[in-house]
Scaffold this motif. Structure first.
Motif, PDB file in Angstrom:
ATOM      1  N   LEU A 284      48.107  45.738  50.838  1.00 46.19           N
ATOM      2  CA  LEU A 284      46.904  45.487  51.660  1.00 46.19           C
ATOM      3  C   LEU A 284      45.609  45.261  50.541  1.00 46.19           C
ATOM      4  CD1 LEU A 284      47.427  47.849  54.713  1.00 46.19           C
ATOM      5  CD2 LEU A 284      48.000  45.618  54.561  1.00 46.19           C
ATOM      6  N   ARG A 285      45.348  44.124  51.155  1.00 49.24           N
ATOM      7  CA  ARG A 285      43.856  43.961  50.103  1.00 49.24           C
ATOM      8  C   ARG A 285      42.918  44.365  50.613  1.00 49.24           C
ATOM      9  NH1 ARG A 285      47.452  45.012  46.529  1.00 49.24           N
ATOM     10  NH2 ARG A 285      48.981  43.552  45.581  1.00 49.24           N
ATOM     11  N   PHE A 286      41.671  44.713  51.171  1.00 50.59           N
ATOM     12  CA  PHE A 286      40.866  45.225  52.069  1.00 50.59           C
ATOM     13  C   PHE A 286      39.407  44.889  51.070  1.00 50.59           C
ATOM     14  CE2 PHE A 286      43.810  48.479  52.769  1.00 50.59           C
ATOM     15  CZ  PHE A 286      43.829  48.312  54.032  1.00 50.59           C
ATOM     16  N   SER A 287      38.418  45.118  51.635  1.00 48.98           N
ATOM     17  CA  SER A 287      37.291  44.400  51.879  1.00 48.98           C
ATOM     18  C   SER A 287      36.554  45.413  50.509  1.00 48.98           C
ATOM     19  CB  SER A 287      36.436  43.721  52.782  1.00 48.98           C
ATOM     20  OG  SER A 287      36.994  42.833  53.588  1.00 48.98           O
ATOM     21  N   GLY A 312      37.734  50.146  68.467  1.00 49.52           N
ATOM     22  CA  GLY A 312      38.015  48.958  68.414  1.00 49.52           C
ATOM     23  C   GLY A 312      37.757  47.502  68.113  1.00 49.52           C
ATOM     24  N   SER A 313      37.009  47.560  66.824  1.00 49.75           N
ATOM     25  CA  SER A 313      37.367  46.682  66.294  1.00 49.75           C
ATOM     26  C   SER A 313      38.144  45.994  65.736  1.00 49.75           C
ATOM     27  CB  SER A 313      35.691  46.752  65.310  1.00 49.75           C
ATOM     28  OG  SER A 313      36.117  47.567  64.130  1.00 49.75           O
ATOM     29  N   GLU A 314      38.615  45.503  64.917  1.00 46.81           N
ATOM     30  CA  GLU A 314      39.380  44.829  64.085  1.00 46.81           C
ATOM     31  C   GLU A 314      39.089  44.438  62.136  1.00 46.81           C
ATOM     32  OE1 GLU A 314      40.435  41.304  66.161  1.00 46.81           O
ATOM     33  OE2 GLU A 314      42.128  41.903  67.012  1.00 46.81           O
ATOM     34  N   MET A 315      39.835  44.962  61.471  1.00 47.62           N
ATOM     35  CA  MET A 315      39.882  45.078  60.381  1.00 47.62           C
ATOM     36  C   MET A 315      40.248  43.548  59.528  1.00 47.62           C
ATOM     37  SD  MET A 315      39.235  47.690  57.476  1.00 47.62           S
ATOM     38  CE  MET A 315      37.803  48.274  58.297  1.00 47.62           C
ATOM     39  N   ARG A 316      39.632  42.443  59.125  1.00 48.31           N
ATOM     40  CA  ARG A 316      40.098  41.401  58.636  1.00 48.31           C
ATOM     41  C   ARG A 316      41.079  42.039  56.551  1.00 48.31           C
ATOM     42  NH1 ARG A 316      40.636  36.707  54.809  1.00 48.31           N
ATOM     43  NH2 ARG A 316      41.005  34.977  56.276  1.00 48.31           N
ATOM     44  N   ILE A 317      42.510  41.891  57.242  1.00 47.23           N
ATOM     45  CA  ILE A 317      42.856  42.289  55.374  1.00 47.23           C
ATOM     46  C   ILE A 317      44.129  41.250  54.384  1.00 47.23           C
ATOM     47  CG2 ILE A 317      44.077  44.437  53.988  1.00 47.23           C
ATOM     48  CD1 ILE A 317      44.131  45.957  57.224  1.00 47.23           C
ATOM     49  N   GLY A 318      42.947  41.706  53.410  1.00 49.02           N
ATOM     50  CA  GLY A 318      44.214  40.307  52.666  1.00 49.02           C
ATOM     51  C   GLY A 318      45.713  41.066  52.205  1.00 49.02           C
ATOM     52  N   LEU A 319      46.085  40.045  51.774  1.00 41.84           N
ATOM     53  CA  LEU A 319      47.950  40.595  51.433  1.00 41.84           C
ATOM     54  C   LEU A 319      48.933  40.342  50.239  1.00 41.84           C
ATOM     55  CD1 LEU A 319      49.760  39.188  54.600  1.00 41.84           C
ATOM     56  CD2 LEU A 319      49.137  41.325  54.621  1.00 41.84           C
ATOM     57  N   SER A 320      49.036  41.062  49.687  1.00 34.64           N
ATOM     58  CA  SER A 320      50.306  40.650  48.595  1.00 34.64           C
ATOM     59  C   SER A 320      51.191  39.774  49.295  1.00 34.64           C
ATOM     60  CB  SER A 320      50.392  41.997  47.791  1.00 34.64           C
ATOM     61  OG  SER A 320      51.378  42.390  48.611  1.00 34.64           O
ATOM     62  N   TYR A 321      51.953  39.539  48.148  1.00 36.44           N
ATOM     63  CA  TYR A 321      53.693  38.800  49.082  1.00 36.44           C
ATOM     64  C   TYR A 321      54.639  39.542  49.284  1.00 36.44           C
ATOM     65  CZ  TYR A 321      57.251  35.481  48.054  1.00 36.44           C
ATOM     66  OH  TYR A 321      58.554  34.810  48.907  1.00 36.44           O
ATOM     67  N   SER A 322      54.501  40.489  48.681  1.00 35.94           N
ATOM     68  CA  SER A 322      55.526  41.571  49.709  1.00 35.94           C
ATOM     69  C   SER A 322      54.761  42.612  50.638  1.00 35.94           C
ATOM     70  CB  SER A 322      55.659  43.202  48.548  1.00 35.94           C
ATOM     71  OG  SER A 322      54.287  44.639  48.497  1.00 35.94           O
ATOM     72  N   ALA A 323      53.333  42.314  51.361  1.00 35.76           N
ATOM     73  CA  ALA A 323      53.195  42.709  52.446  1.00 35.76           C
ATOM     74  C   ALA A 323      53.171  42.047  53.226  1.00 35.76           C
ATOM     75  CB  ALA A 323      52.024  43.059  51.982  1.00 35.76           C
ATOM     76  N   LEU A 324      52.583  39.985  53.334  1.00 35.18           N
ATOM     77  CA  LEU A 324      53.303  39.161  53.253  1.00 35.18           C
ATOM     78  C   LEU A 324      54.573  39.052  54.201  1.00 35.18           C
ATOM     79  CD1 LEU A 324      52.163  36.550  55.341  1.00 35.18           C
ATOM     80  CD2 LEU A 324      52.729  35.544  52.682  1.00 35.18           C
ATOM     81  N   MET A 325      55.129  39.120  53.341  1.00 31.96           N
ATOM     82  CA  MET A 325      56.495  39.134  53.351  1.00 31.96           C
ATOM     83  C   MET A 325      57.285  40.408  54.661  1.00 31.96           C
ATOM     84  SD  MET A 325      60.312  39.164  50.967  1.00 31.96           S
ATOM     85  CE  MET A 325      59.469  40.510  50.178  1.00 31.96           C
TER      86      MET A 325
END
Length: 359
Positions: A284-287, A312-325
């Motif tokens: 996971l890639r955080f801000s 209750g809020s949402e957090m947007r997180i980037g993904l590595s290839y393994s995290a995406l898969m």
């Protein structure tokens, strides 16, 4: 909207595919789009095709069947050697398969003949990754036996790099693969139409100014989907690296000790409703302002000293290839497609894939 979810920007995937197809095209190399990390998601596959890839490839027959059921008629290859109980589906759904075992190829041929079909075979060659592949010194004899096998046609040879061995190919490796293609033709007769040099780890070599030899195809997944060169972990110039994002809901935020001992001082920590069952938490890639602390099966803990994270809020997180898969294959993670698509595609994909959300 449902959380956790992966939001997919089809426009960015399309643009990445188009850029890579263009750059490699001037070098005489075609691109096959690899869909295994997205479980054969039909909209992602279409975005790759819209970007100009010549065909698709996947390692799971279920994913390939999913794409066929969604109406995709383009060439699709099975890039993991078929298992015995997959043979009939592979012949029905795949134009070609990548192979390295003679017994598998014989059974493919027999299955193809029963269906009144022929299966194109691309032979994997062991070039240093130490995963699958025929040893180079055995290739001529192996290829000759493939040519003699009813029901299959020798279509090409291929190599793999940067997966198990985590090594990028060299110009010498690619020159060797070209020589092997020449040798196979000399030994067996049939023209080797496809010389697939590998995947996204080959991009540095392919986009260099050196000779490409006989190599005329690359199988690209990570580079198209995430805009990343897996050999270096760096972003590829001019490509989008944020076509996918994971959204997770904050379910707790409070001050807690920086360590288990309270004297270390208290820091704001938040818990996200996503865990190892949903993704590769280490990928996971955080801000900026958010620090990953750890994860369990259902929770991810983060330090939010530099970030406001109300419950209750949402957090947007980037993904590595393994995290995406992992996230794309997790049934409890919704998939939200951002971009234009037809209503009938939404309906067919929703029927095939639970938890699909379209925005």
């Amino acid at each position: 909207m449902t959380a956790p979810r992966v939001e997919i920007d089809l426009g960015k995937i399309r643009a990445n595919a188009r850029a890579l197809v263009r750059r490699l095209g001037v070098r005489g190399i075609t691109v096959t789009g690899v869909t295994k990390a997205v479980c054969g998601h039909p909209d992602v596959a279409r975005a790759m095709l819209d970007g100009g890839v010549v065909g698709l490839a996947d390692a799971r027959i279920r994913n390939i069947v999913r794409m066929r059921m969604a109406g995709l008629l383009c060439p699709i290859s099975m890039i993991r050697a078929p298992m015995i109980d997959e043979m009939e589906d592979v012949i029905r759904s795949c134009d070609a398969s990548y192979n390295s075992e003679m017994e598998t190829i014989r059974k493919l041929g027999a299955t193809a003949r029963k269906q009144g079909a022929t299966q194109d075979v691309i032979l994997m060659v062991e070039m240093g990754d130490r995963r699958e592949g025929v040893m180079p010194q055995d290739l001529d004899d192996f290829a000759a036996r493939v040519v003699e096998t009813p029901g299959v046609t020798l279509k090409g040879i291929a190599a793999n790099f940067g997966c198990l061995g985590n090594l990028a190919p060299t110009a010498g490796d690619m020159a060797t693969l070209s020589r092997l293609a020449d040798q196979v033709e000399g030994a067996c007769g049939p023209f080797v139409a496809v010389v697939s040099g590998g995947g996204s780890a080959n991009l540095a070599w392919a986009l260099d100014e050196g000779a490409i030899g006989r190599v005329n195809n690359l199988r690209l997944g990570e580079a198209i989907l995430l805009g990343i060169d897996p050999a270096t972990g760096r972003a590829i110039d001019g490509l989008h690296t944020d076509a996918f994002a994971l959204f997770a809901e904050v379910i707790e935020t409070r001050l807690k000790p920086g360590a288990m001992v309270a004297k270390d001082g208290q820091r704001p920590r938040s818990i996200l409703a996503v865990g190892w069952q949903d993704t590769d938490a280490n990928g996971l890639r955080f801000s900026h302002g958010v620090r990953f602390i750890g994860a369990t099966s259902d929770h991810t803990v983060i330090d939010t000293s530099g970030f406001t994270a109300p419950v209750g809020s949402e957090m947007r997180i980037g993904l590595s290839y393994s995290a995406l898969m992992r996230a794309m294959s997790a049934p409890d993670v919704a998939k939200a497609v951002v971009g234009k698509q037809s209503v009938d595609r939404v309906i067919s994909d929703r029927a095939a894939t639970p938890f699909l959300t379209v925005v």
